[in-house]
Scaffold this motif. Structure first.
Motif: not given
Length: 260
Positions: A241-249
């Motif tokens: 989730d952290f990887k996805e959240g930061t990538s999306a940002f």
């Protein structure tokens, strides 16, 4: 489990639990506590459910207390067991659930009803709601966490007055005290709760789980809230989730959290 006193509706990653004992103003008896225990456990284990709303049937009561007829003749030992098991199986369970729980207080929330609402992660009330802990008028005290959670939410002095007078407060005063987050007309209550739940469901379920744990740790005598926060914060860095959240940002897009 076949439910007799509650029913559950599920849609769009949201579950709504309705306590359905209208002839008893949705009072909590042992059967209802058992059913709620099973329902919350099962919903928390369902990865599709990202928020839970709990409310009462009808327009008069969320939960108008415990079912006094069940324990009027209890002994000291039985009374202690009643409180211990109730706190373990429902009230503490709800407070520490990984899935956010919103109390939609649609009328009277008294005694065990207010204690159940306070165990939820936050509360929204209809304008006709009335709240209180009247136990001392029956020769007993709140036994499902009320003496602990009410001071945490509204302060020691206000909690003492409410508990010792066995009084009730209306929805506006509950809002002023910080006991509820919002007050709306009854016909708008579930609509607002669903809207808030929808906003929650867009976020990382893993991060939400850790946030709940960290916030709760700050109110426990046997935990260090800051240490819990640091540990949880670090753990998040190893999640998908952290990887996805930061990538999306960074990519300026909406995150699609995998929940792991």
């Amino acid at each position: 489990m076949d439910y007799e006193n509650i029913y559950i509706e599920e849609e769009n990653n949201l579950a709504i639990i309705t306590i359905n004992r209208p002839n008893k103003l949705n009072a909590l008896n042992q059967r209802t506590i058992e059913e709620l225990h099973v329902a919350f456990k099962e919903l928390d284990e369902d990865s599709e459910i990202k928020a839970i709303i709990i409310t009462g049937s009808g327009e008069k009561a969320f939960v108008a207390g415990a079912d006094i007829s069940e324990f009027a003749n209890f002994s000291v030992k039985e009374g202690r067991q009643l409180a211990a098991m109730g706190q373990k199986n429902l009230f503490n369970l709800v407070e520490n659930l990984s899935t956010p729980v919103i109390a939609a207080i649609n009328g009277f929330a008294l005694g065990g009803g207010l204690e159940l609402a306070m165990a939820c992660h936050f509360r929204v009330a209809s304008s006709n709601a009335r709240m209180g802990l009247p136990e001392v008028s029956l020769g007993v005290i709140p036994g499902y966490g009320g003496t602990q959670r009410l001071p945490q939410l509204i302060g020691k002095g206000r909690a003492m007055e409410l508990i010792l007078t066995a009084g009730m407060i209306d929805a506006d005063k509950a809002f002023a005290y910080g006991l509820v987050n919002h007050v709306v007309a009854q016909e708008e209550l579930l609509t607002l709760c669903v809207k808030i739940a929808g906003r929650i469901s867009k976020n990382s379920t893993v991060a939400i789980k850790h946030a709940i744990k960290a916030v709760n740790a700050g109110f426990r005598y046997d935990a260090d809230g800051y240490a819990t926060e640091i540990e949880a914060f670090g753990h998040c860095f190893g999640t998908d989730d952290f990887k996805e959240g930061t990538s999306a940002f960074l990519e300026k897009r909406q995150a699609d959290f995998p929940g792991s």
